[in-house]
Design a protein around this motif. Sequence first.
Motif, short mmCIF file in Angstrom:
data_model
loop_
_atom_site.label_atom_id
_atom_site.label_comp_id
_atom_site.label_asym_id
_atom_site.label_seq_id
_atom_site.Cartn_x
_atom_site.Cartn_y
_atom_site.Cartn_z
N PRO A 23 42.59 59.62 37.41
CA PRO A 23 42.88 58.60 36.40
C PRO A 23 41.69 58.36 35.48
O PRO A 23 40.53 58.37 35.91
CB PRO A 23 43.19 57.35 37.23
CG PRO A 23 43.54 57.87 38.59
CD PRO A 23 42.74 59.12 38.78
N ASP A 24 41.99 58.13 34.21
CA ASP A 24 40.95 57.81 33.23
C ASP A 24 40.58 56.34 33.39
O ASP A 24 41.44 55.46 33.23
CB ASP A 24 41.48 58.07 31.81
CG ASP A 24 40.41 57.88 30.76
OD1 ASP A 24 39.72 56.84 30.79
OD2 ASP A 24 40.28 58.75 29.88
N PRO A 25 39.32 56.02 33.69
CA PRO A 25 38.93 54.61 33.93
C PRO A 25 39.21 53.70 32.74
O PRO A 25 39.52 52.52 32.93
CB PRO A 25 37.43 54.71 34.22
CG PRO A 25 37.20 56.12 34.66
CD PRO A 25 38.20 56.95 33.89
N PRO A 35 49.47 59.22 40.64
CA PRO A 35 48.01 59.14 40.71
C PRO A 35 47.42 58.06 39.81
O PRO A 35 46.43 57.42 40.18
CB PRO A 35 47.56 60.54 40.26
CG PRO A 35 48.71 61.43 40.58
CD PRO A 35 49.93 60.60 40.33
N PHE A 36 48.04 57.85 38.65
CA PHE A 36 47.56 56.77 37.78
C PHE A 36 47.93 55.41 38.36
O PHE A 36 47.11 54.49 38.40
CB PHE A 36 48.14 56.93 36.38
CG PHE A 36 47.62 55.89 35.41
CD1 PHE A 36 46.35 56.03 34.85
CD2 PHE A 36 48.38 54.79 35.08
CE1 PHE A 36 45.86 55.07 33.98
CE2 PHE A 36 47.91 53.83 34.20
CZ PHE A 36 46.64 53.97 33.64
N LEU A 37 49.16 55.26 38.82
CA LEU A 37 49.58 53.99 39.41
C LEU A 37 48.73 53.64 40.61
O LEU A 37 48.41 52.46 40.85
CB LEU A 37 51.05 54.07 39.81
CG LEU A 37 52.07 54.26 38.68
CD1 LEU A 37 53.45 54.53 39.25
CD2 LEU A 37 52.09 53.05 37.75
N ASP A 38 48.34 54.65 41.40
CA ASP A 38 47.53 54.40 42.59
C ASP A 38 46.17 53.80 42.26
O ASP A 38 45.55 53.15 43.11
CB ASP A 38 47.32 55.70 43.37
CG ASP A 38 48.58 56.17 44.08
OD1 ASP A 38 49.51 55.36 44.23
OD2 ASP A 38 48.64 57.36 44.46
N ALA A 39 45.70 54.00 41.05
CA ALA A 39 44.40 53.46 40.64
C ALA A 39 44.48 52.00 40.22
O ALA A 39 43.44 51.37 39.98
CB ALA A 39 43.81 54.30 39.51
N LEU A 40 45.68 51.46 40.11
CA LEU A 40 45.89 50.08 39.70
C LEU A 40 46.08 49.18 40.91
O LEU A 40 46.50 49.65 41.97
CB LEU A 40 47.14 49.98 38.82
CG LEU A 40 47.13 50.76 37.51
CD1 LEU A 40 48.54 50.78 36.90
CD2 LEU A 40 46.14 50.15 36.52
N TYR A 96 45.61 61.69 28.50
CA TYR A 96 45.12 60.32 28.40
C TYR A 96 45.00 59.64 29.76
O TYR A 96 43.91 59.25 30.17
CB TYR A 96 46.01 59.52 27.45
CG TYR A 96 46.04 60.13 26.07
CD1 TYR A 96 44.94 60.03 25.22
CD2 TYR A 96 47.14 60.87 25.65
CE1 TYR A 96 44.94 60.63 23.98
CE2 TYR A 96 47.16 61.46 24.41
CZ TYR A 96 46.06 61.35 23.57
OH TYR A 96 46.07 61.95 22.35
N LEU A 97 46.11 59.48 30.46
CA LEU A 97 46.06 58.73 31.72
C LEU A 97 45.36 59.51 32.82
O LEU A 97 44.65 58.92 33.65
CB LEU A 97 47.48 58.38 32.17
CG LEU A 97 48.36 57.64 31.17
CD1 LEU A 97 49.69 57.28 31.82
CD2 LEU A 97 47.67 56.41 30.62
N GLU A 106 41.01 61.07 20.01
CA GLU A 106 39.90 60.31 20.57
C GLU A 106 39.95 58.84 20.19
O GLU A 106 39.38 57.99 20.89
CB GLU A 106 38.56 60.93 20.14
CG GLU A 106 38.34 62.35 20.62
CD GLU A 106 38.27 62.44 22.15
OE1 GLU A 106 38.01 61.41 22.80
OE2 GLU A 106 38.49 63.55 22.69
N PHE A 107 40.63 58.52 19.10
CA PHE A 107 40.69 57.13 18.64
C PHE A 107 41.83 56.34 19.29
O PHE A 107 41.96 55.14 19.06
CB PHE A 107 40.85 57.09 17.12
CG PHE A 107 42.06 57.83 16.62
CD1 PHE A 107 43.33 57.26 16.63
CD2 PHE A 107 41.94 59.14 16.14
CE1 PHE A 107 44.43 57.95 16.18
CE2 PHE A 107 43.06 59.84 15.69
CZ PHE A 107 44.30 59.24 15.72
N LEU A 108 42.67 57.00 20.09
CA LEU A 108 43.91 56.37 20.53
C LEU A 108 43.66 55.15 21.42
O LEU A 108 44.26 54.09 21.24
CB LEU A 108 44.80 57.38 21.26
CG LEU A 108 46.17 56.84 21.65
CD1 LEU A 108 47.03 56.58 20.42
CD2 LEU A 108 46.90 57.81 22.58
N HIS A 109 42.79 55.29 22.41
CA HIS A 109 42.57 54.19 23.34
C HIS A 109 42.13 52.92 22.62
O HIS A 109 42.69 51.84 22.84
CB HIS A 109 41.53 54.58 24.39
CG HIS A 109 41.11 53.45 25.27
ND1 HIS A 109 40.09 52.57 24.92
CD2 HIS A 109 41.57 53.01 26.47
CE1 HIS A 109 39.95 51.66 25.86
NE2 HIS A 109 40.83 51.90 26.82
#
Length: 341
Positions: free
Chosen positions: A273-275, A310-315, A265-266, A237-240
């Motif tokens: 995707p994680d906001p 899917p993560f790249l698509d959110a960028l 994570y991602l 939980e502390f990683l981000h």
Amino acid sequence: MYLFRIFSVVALVTLSSVAVGEGRDYRYSDAHLHYVDFFQETDGMQKLLAAMDAGSIDHVMISGIPVAKKWHENEPKRPRYYAGDDAPVYWYSATDVLVAAALEDLDEEQRKRFHPFLSGFNPNDKNADAHIRRMLELNPGLWQGLGEVFTRHDDVTALTEGDTPRANNEALARVYHLAAEFDLPVMLHSNITSKRERNPLYLVELEEPLRNHPHTRFIWAHAGTSMELHRHQEKLEFLHDTVSRLLDDYPNLYIDLSWTMLQPYLLDEDKRPDPKWVALVKRHPKRFVIGSDVVGHFDNLATGMHAFAPFLDALPASVAQGVARDNFLALLPRKRQAELR
């Protein structure tokens, strides 16, 4: 009614951006690939090239594995993985010879797609920098980075013969100086914690070199995570927040988002995707790369790289293409970057 309209507009914009993202075709750089496995065996270069073409992968960071798994005299069956039994692993310098030989068999155009990192040295040995210098002189212009350097690496650490490597030991300090001298990025595997500690127990081992070697570019493999950590803790939980602070504090740090970062994570279980991670990548758009972390076998290479879509698509599109392909190329030695233009 006013709030409803605001939420409707936000939802429409979000859906539109997702729809646009889903229509993208990415070209990739695999920033973390091992040509051999823990037995120094491989599917071979032709199979790797075919997998790259199938996966729209233009460039690959290619390295060996710095350790080899021992088939112990007392074991009747050859293990299939480093964790297959309690026999140790040992430092194996010939891994770089295998990578170099594979690249020598390629034509010039094929060779341009590969960016070999030298990894076959013992990070506890203060002779390591002298060995690396000899290897650089033996094949001038071949090696474009160092790593993956194994330090804290859960079960690999426990099985490695000799002392436990630390990212902040004296031997590696000499290696980091050499990396800066030759303009070589360093990919470093340094777990952020142990299997049971729910805090960044080993963070100082990474942060000290970041602070003491500002002219060395560090790529932090998996952002300090591993599958073994996830088996015991599921999600750190502390990683981000830790990664966010490190990126703010150290401009020489880059994050490898290879497979253990993809979930949890991602992306969540539904591949959404994680906001928080989307926002972090947007804030540091040049500081993230992706990789497959395959080890000698390439059947799943394309699938592994495409799983990031899917993560790249959110960028934003330009940021996404940087993470997918261009950020890795920008980490290479300046002379190599000039040749790619």
